[in-house]
Write an enzyme that holds these catalytic residues in place. Structure first.
Site, PDB file in Angstrom:
ATOM      1  N   HIS A 122      -7.586  -5.693   0.083  1.00 33.94           N
ATOM      2  CA  HIS A 122      -6.343  -4.923   0.217  1.00 33.94           C
ATOM      3  C   HIS A 122      -5.281  -5.689   1.014  1.00 33.94           C
ATOM      4  CE1 HIS A 122      -4.200  -1.189  -0.281  1.00 33.94           C
ATOM      5  NE2 HIS A 122      -4.050  -0.985   1.017  1.00 33.94           N
TER       6      HIS A 122
ATOM      7  N   ASP B 298      -9.917  -5.241  -4.115  1.00 34.32           N
ATOM      8  CA  ASP B 298      -9.359  -4.160  -3.299  1.00 34.32           C
ATOM      9  C   ASP B 298     -10.258  -2.923  -3.372  1.00 34.32           C
ATOM     10  OD1 ASP B 298      -7.774  -2.226  -2.041  1.00 34.32           O
ATOM     11  OD2 ASP B 298      -5.913  -3.079  -2.827  1.00 34.32           O
TER      12      ASP B 298
ATOM     13  N   SER C   3       0.830  -1.199   0.000  1.00 36.43           N
ATOM     14  CA  SER C   3       0.000   0.000   0.000  1.00 36.43           C
ATOM     15  C   SER C   3       0.872   1.259   0.000  1.00 36.43           C
ATOM     16  CB  SER C   3      -0.957  -0.034   1.194  1.00 36.43           C
ATOM     17  OG  SER C   3      -1.960   0.931   1.064  1.00 36.43           O
TER      18      SER C   3
END
Length: 264
Positions: free
Chosen positions: A241, A213, A98
Site C-alpha cells: 500500500h 496491496d 489511499s
C-alpha cells in the site's frame, strides 16, 4: 514553509508549501490516518526538479485542527477547494494516496476538476474503501486501543521490509490524528461508493498501485482504470500500500514523466 488556512470558523488546516517558486505545482493529499509527512521522500526530490509541492493535512489529522464533525467526502473536498482558492492555484496536479485519493476523486466530481490539470491516484481507496469486516475490526481498535490499531495498519501497509525506526516513525505519524476523526473516517470508508464519481473525471490521470496491496486490492486500480476515460495504470510490482515509499525512486520518476508528457 508551513502555515495554516482557515476552512471554516474554528477549523484551520496545516499546509506545507515547499519551493513556492516552482514552475509546476503538485498538491498532495495523504492517506488515513497519516499526514503530509508521509510524502517526505517525494518532498526530498521533486522540488529539486522544479516542482512546487504542497502537502495538506486534512481536518482531524497531522498538524491541522481536529473538530468533532465534518468527516465526509463532501466536506473534506470542500476543505481542499478552500485551500486551492486561498492559494490561488492554477492548473495544478492533484495527487492523493489511499483515502486522500478518494478525496481527490470527490473533489474532481464535486467541483468539475476545478483548476486541476492532472490527477495522480496512489493506491486510492476507490471506488470502495474498507469492507464491513475490516471497518468493524478497525473501529473496535480505534475506540479501545488506538496504538494497537496503528500497529496493525503499519504491519499490513508495506510489502517490503521496513526498519524498526521507520515503523516507529510511521506509527507516531498516525497517532497524531484524533481518536474521533480516526473513527469517523473508518465509517466513511466503510460506506464509500465513488463509482459514479469516476466517470466524471476528464483530466489525464495516472493510477499507481502496488500489486501486493493488502489494504486496497489491485483489482480496484484496474476497475478505476476502466472507468476513468483518460487514465493510465502503472503497477508497482514490489509494493504493497506504500508505493510512494517502497519504490520511491520509480514512483518519483513515473510521476515526473507523466507530468512532463502532459504539459500544455
Amino acid at each position: 514553509m508551513g502555515y495554516f488556512i482557515c476552512v471554516e470558523p474554528g477549523v484551520n488546516l496545516y499546509v506545507e508549501d515547499i519551493n513556492p517558486g516552482g514552475h509546476k505545482t503538485i498538491v498532495f493529499l495523504h492517506g488515513w490516518p497519516l499526514s503530509h509527512k508521509q510524502f517526505e521522500y517525494q518532498f526530498n526530490v521533486l522540488p529539486a526538479m522544479g516542482y512546487r509541492c504542497i502537502g495538506i493535512d486534512w481536518r482531524g489529522f497531522g498538524n491541522s485542527d481536529k473538530p468533532y464533525a465534518g468527516y465526509t467526502f463532501e466536506r473534506l473536498a470542500d476543505d481542499i477547494r478552500i485551500v486551492v482558492e486561498t492559494l490561488q492555484l492554477k492548473q495544478f496536479t492533484l495527487a492523493g494516496h489511499s483515502t486522500g485519493g478518494a478525496i481527490a476523486i470527490k473533489y474532481m466530481s464535486r467541483y468539475h476538476g476545478h483548476e486541476v490539470a492532472n490527477l495522480v491516484l496512489i493506491d486510492a481507496a476507490a471506488p470502495r474503501g474498507f469492507t464491513q469486516e475490516t471497518a468493524a475490526q478497525m473501529q473496535k481498535l480505534a475506540l479501545n486501543d488506538r496504538p494497537k490499531m496503528m500497529q496493525d495498519v503499519t504491519d499490513m501497509f508495506f510489502f517490503q521490509y521496513i526498519t524498526k525506526p521507520f515503523s516507529d516513525w510511521f506509527m507516531e505519524m498516525g497517532l497524531q490524528a484524533a481518536g474521533w476523526s480516526n473513527s469517523a473516517v473508518i465509517s466513511m470508508l466503510r460506506d464509500a461508493n465513488l463509482d459514479a464519481d469516476l466517470y466524471r473525471i476528464a483530466v489525464p490521470t495516472l493510477i499507481v498501485h502496488g500489486i501486493h496491496d493488502k489494504v486496497i486490492p489491485f483489482a480496484q486500480a484496474q476497475e478505476m482504470h476502466q472507468k476513468i476515460s483518460n487514465s493510465q495504470l502503472v503497477p508497482f510490482s514490489y509494493s504493497g500500500h506504500g508505493a510512494f515509499y517502497e519504490e520511491r525512486d520509480k514512483f518519483n520518476q513515473v510521476v515526473s514523466q507523466f507530468l512532463s508528457s502532459n504539459e500544455s
